[in-house]
Scaffold this motif. Structure first.
Motif, PDB file in Angstrom:
ATOM      1  N   VAL A  57     -32.636  27.611   5.262  1.00  0.00           N
ATOM      2  CA  VAL A  57     -31.481  28.226   5.916  1.00  0.00           C
ATOM      3  C   VAL A  57     -30.539  27.108   6.340  1.00  0.00           C
ATOM      4  O   VAL A  57     -30.943  26.166   7.018  1.00  0.00           O
ATOM      5  CB  VAL A  57     -31.910  29.073   7.129  1.00  0.00           C
ATOM      6  CG1 VAL A  57     -30.687  29.618   7.854  1.00  0.00           C
ATOM      7  CG2 VAL A  57     -32.818  30.214   6.684  1.00  0.00           C
ATOM      8  N   ASP A  58     -29.281  27.200   5.900  1.00  0.00           N
ATOM      9  CA  ASP A  58     -28.269  26.198   6.217  1.00  0.00           C
ATOM     10  C   ASP A  58     -27.092  26.847   6.928  1.00  0.00           C
ATOM     11  O   ASP A  58     -26.817  28.031   6.748  1.00  0.00           O
ATOM     12  CB  ASP A  58     -27.760  25.525   4.940  1.00  0.00           C
ATOM     13  CG  ASP A  58     -28.777  24.567   4.352  1.00  0.00           C
ATOM     14  OD1 ASP A  58     -29.162  23.620   5.060  1.00  0.00           O
ATOM     15  OD2 ASP A  58     -29.181  24.772   3.196  1.00  0.00           O
ATOM     16  N   THR A  59     -26.389  26.030   7.713  1.00  0.00           N
ATOM     17  CA  THR A  59     -25.165  26.467   8.386  1.00  0.00           C
ATOM     18  C   THR A  59     -24.045  25.513   8.007  1.00  0.00           C
ATOM     19  O   THR A  59     -24.212  24.294   8.065  1.00  0.00           O
ATOM     20  CB  THR A  59     -25.340  26.432   9.917  1.00  0.00           C
ATOM     21  OG1 THR A  59     -26.430  27.280  10.273  1.00  0.00           O
ATOM     22  CG2 THR A  59     -24.080  26.918  10.622  1.00  0.00           C
ATOM     23  N   VAL A  60     -22.927  26.076   7.579  1.00  0.00           N
ATOM     24  CA  VAL A  60     -21.736  25.282   7.275  1.00  0.00           C
ATOM     25  C   VAL A  60     -20.552  25.938   7.978  1.00  0.00           C
ATOM     26  O   VAL A  60     -20.624  27.090   8.395  1.00  0.00           O
ATOM     27  CB  VAL A  60     -21.459  25.178   5.749  1.00  0.00           C
ATOM     28  CG1 VAL A  60     -22.600  24.477   5.043  1.00  0.00           C
ATOM     29  CG2 VAL A  60     -21.185  26.541   5.146  1.00  0.00           C
ATOM     30  N   ASN A  61     -19.457  25.186   8.093  1.00  0.00           N
ATOM     31  CA  ASN A  61     -18.255  25.718   8.738  1.00  0.00           C
ATOM     32  C   ASN A  61     -17.040  25.540   7.843  1.00  0.00           C
ATOM     33  O   ASN A  61     -16.850  24.472   7.260  1.00  0.00           O
ATOM     34  CB  ASN A  61     -17.988  24.993  10.058  1.00  0.00           C
ATOM     35  CG  ASN A  61     -18.952  25.394  11.128  1.00  0.00           C
ATOM     36  OD1 ASN A  61     -18.989  26.544  11.534  1.00  0.00           O
ATOM     37  ND2 ASN A  61     -19.769  24.457  11.576  1.00  0.00           N
ATOM     38  N   PHE A  62     -16.253  26.585   7.749  1.00  0.00           N
ATOM     39  CA  PHE A  62     -14.913  26.488   7.195  1.00  0.00           C
ATOM     40  C   PHE A  62     -14.006  26.273   8.410  1.00  0.00           C
ATOM     41  O   PHE A  62     -14.274  26.822   9.484  1.00  0.00           O
ATOM     42  CB  PHE A  62     -14.510  27.774   6.477  1.00  0.00           C
ATOM     43  CG  PHE A  62     -15.040  27.891   5.072  1.00  0.00           C
ATOM     44  CD1 PHE A  62     -14.177  28.123   4.023  1.00  0.00           C
ATOM     45  CD2 PHE A  62     -16.397  27.783   4.790  1.00  0.00           C
ATOM     46  CE1 PHE A  62     -14.646  28.239   2.725  1.00  0.00           C
ATOM     47  CE2 PHE A  62     -16.880  27.898   3.510  1.00  0.00           C
ATOM     48  CZ  PHE A  62     -16.002  28.127   2.468  1.00  0.00           C
ATOM     49  N   VAL A  63     -12.946  25.501   8.244  1.00  0.00           N
ATOM     50  CA  VAL A  63     -12.022  25.242   9.343  1.00  0.00           C
ATOM     51  C   VAL A  63     -10.667  25.843   8.968  1.00  0.00           C
ATOM     52  O   VAL A  63     -10.103  25.510   7.918  1.00  0.00           O
ATOM     53  CB  VAL A  63     -11.895  23.731   9.626  1.00  0.00           C
ATOM     54  CG1 VAL A  63     -10.889  23.487  10.738  1.00  0.00           C
ATOM     55  CG2 VAL A  63     -13.250  23.141   9.985  1.00  0.00           C
ATOM     56  N   ALA A  64     -10.166  26.728   9.820  1.00  0.00           N
ATOM     57  CA  ALA A  64      -8.891  27.402   9.554  1.00  0.00           C
ATOM     58  C   ALA A  64      -7.886  27.041  10.648  1.00  0.00           C
ATOM     59  O   ALA A  64      -8.230  26.994  11.830  1.00  0.00           O
ATOM     60  CB  ALA A  64      -9.082  28.910   9.506  1.00  0.00           C
ATOM     61  N   THR A  65      -6.639  26.790  10.228  1.00  0.00           N
ATOM     62  CA  THR A  65      -5.555  26.486  11.155  1.00  0.00           C
ATOM     63  C   THR A  65      -4.382  27.407  10.861  1.00  0.00           C
ATOM     64  O   THR A  65      -3.972  27.549   9.700  1.00  0.00           O
ATOM     65  CB  THR A  65      -5.104  25.014  11.003  1.00  0.00           C
ATOM     66  OG1 THR A  65      -6.220  24.163  11.248  1.00  0.00           O
ATOM     67  CG2 THR A  65      -3.979  24.681  11.970  1.00  0.00           C
ATOM     68  N   ASN A  66      -3.839  28.005  11.919  1.00  0.00           N
ATOM     69  CA  ASN A  66      -2.634  28.821  11.803  1.00  0.00           C
ATOM     70  C   ASN A  66      -1.431  27.879  11.902  1.00  0.00           C
ATOM     71  O   ASN A  66      -1.194  27.274  12.943  1.00  0.00           O
ATOM     72  CB  ASN A  66      -2.594  29.864  12.929  1.00  0.00           C
ATOM     73  CG  ASN A  66      -1.342  30.717  12.889  1.00  0.00           C
ATOM     74  OD1 ASN A  66      -0.465  30.545  12.042  1.00  0.00           O
ATOM     75  ND2 ASN A  66      -1.251  31.650  13.820  1.00  0.00           N
ATOM     76  N   ASN A  67      -0.678  27.746  10.814  1.00  0.00           N
ATOM     77  CA  ASN A  67       0.469  26.837  10.771  1.00  0.00           C
ATOM     78  C   ASN A  67       1.775  27.494  11.219  1.00  0.00           C
ATOM     79  O   ASN A  67       2.823  26.847  11.192  1.00  0.00           O
ATOM     80  CB  ASN A  67       0.649  26.303   9.342  1.00  0.00           C
ATOM     81  CG  ASN A  67      -0.581  25.561   8.876  1.00  0.00           C
ATOM     82  OD1 ASN A  67      -1.145  24.764   9.606  1.00  0.00           O
ATOM     83  ND2 ASN A  67      -1.019  25.845   7.658  1.00  0.00           N
ATOM     84  N   SER A  68       1.721  28.749  11.634  1.00  0.00           N
ATOM     85  CA  SER A  68       2.956  29.453  12.002  1.00  0.00           C
ATOM     86  C   SER A  68       3.202  29.361  13.509  1.00  0.00           C
ATOM     87  O   SER A  68       2.364  28.867  14.263  1.00  0.00           O
ATOM     88  CB  SER A  68       2.872  30.917  11.574  1.00  0.00           C
ATOM     89  OG  SER A  68       1.966  31.611  12.382  1.00  0.00           O
ATOM     90  N   ASP A  69       4.350  29.896  13.923  1.00  0.00           N
ATOM     91  CA  ASP A  69       4.720  29.865  15.341  1.00  0.00           C
ATOM     92  C   ASP A  69       4.410  31.194  16.040  1.00  0.00           C
ATOM     93  O   ASP A  69       4.920  31.472  17.120  1.00  0.00           O
ATOM     94  CB  ASP A  69       6.201  29.511  15.498  1.00  0.00           C
ATOM     95  CG  ASP A  69       7.116  30.501  14.797  1.00  0.00           C
ATOM     96  OD1 ASP A  69       6.611  31.440  14.134  1.00  0.00           O
ATOM     97  OD2 ASP A  69       8.348  30.337  14.906  1.00  0.00           O
ATOM     98  N   HIS A  70       3.582  32.016  15.420  1.00  0.00           N
ATOM     99  CA  HIS A  70       3.174  33.286  16.018  1.00  0.00           C
ATOM    100  C   HIS A  70       1.728  33.594  15.616  1.00  0.00           C
ATOM    101  O   HIS A  70       1.199  33.013  14.673  1.00  0.00           O
ATOM    102  CB  HIS A  70       4.120  34.426  15.583  1.00  0.00           C
ATOM    103  CG  HIS A  70       4.192  34.595  14.103  1.00  0.00           C
ATOM    104  ND1 HIS A  70       4.962  33.799  13.286  1.00  0.00           N
ATOM    105  CD2 HIS A  70       3.555  35.460  13.274  1.00  0.00           C
ATOM    106  CE1 HIS A  70       4.815  34.169  12.022  1.00  0.00           C
ATOM    107  NE2 HIS A  70       3.961  35.163  11.989  1.00  0.00           N
TER     108      HIS A  70
END
Length: 187
Positions: free
Chosen positions: A99-112
């Motif tokens: 069993v493995d755990t990984v992370n995706f990293v998400a960034t909101n580049n908008s102003d809302h």
């Protein structure tokens, strides 16, 4: 003086026409029902067979770990209507069943604030049946505030039964791919 209208007698031809009309109506009703049920039935079929790279859901791995290494690569794509940057995890190589755990990293580049969602698949498709997710952000709406960055974890394992499938004897690598798209308000 009141006039009365008499109806013509019901003939065998009229009865046949009514029967055909009722049969046609029943067929149309059945077709509408099948069309309505097609999406959930197809989803159940894909989940049961792994068709189209569909993964399985699990709570843990009861089958243990086998000494066969497997590399899992991660990929992300972002729809043009979603102003996010999503960075997938680096590939990992581990024994099948671990069993493995990984992370995706998400960034909101908008102003809302923006709400997005992800769909996934596994390639090669025939291996999707053996990819089990214990925890995943997929199919869950994610709302990111302006400039916000979040880690989105995936906890998974590759089912050791993959080793019993002769068609996958030479398989050494899987790719889990996510496509992120905006969630429209009111949908």
């Amino acid at each position: 003086m009141a006039t009365t209208t008499t109806l013509p007698p019901v003939t065998p031809q009229m009865r046949r026409n009514q029967r055909v009309g009722f049969i046609c109506l029943a067929v149309v009703g059945a077709m509408v029902g099948v069309a309505y049920a097609a999406v959930p039935l197809y989803q159940m079929f894909c989940e049961a067979t792994g068709y189209g790279g569909t993964t399985q859901n699990a709570t843990d791995n009861p089958k243990g770990v086998i000494a066969r290494p497997m590399t899992v690569r991660f990929d992300s794509n972002v729809d043009g209507g979603l102003n996010w940057t999503v960075t997938p995890s680096k590939p990992i190589t581990d024994d099948i069943g671990k069993v493995d755990t990984v992370n995706f990293v998400a960034t909101n580049n908008s102003d809302h604030a923006v709400t997005g969602q992800a769909i996934f698949n596994v390639s090669p498709e025939r291996a999707g049946y053996y990819f089990n997710k214990i925890e995943c952000f997929c199919f869950t709406e994610q709302t990111l505030q302006p400039g916000e960055t979040v880690q989105m974890p995936i906890v998974f394992f590759v089912d050791p039964d993959l080793d019993k499938n002769a068609e996958l004897d030479t398989l050494k690598e899987l790719t889990l791919s996510y496509t992120f798209y905006p969630v429209k308000k009111g949908s």
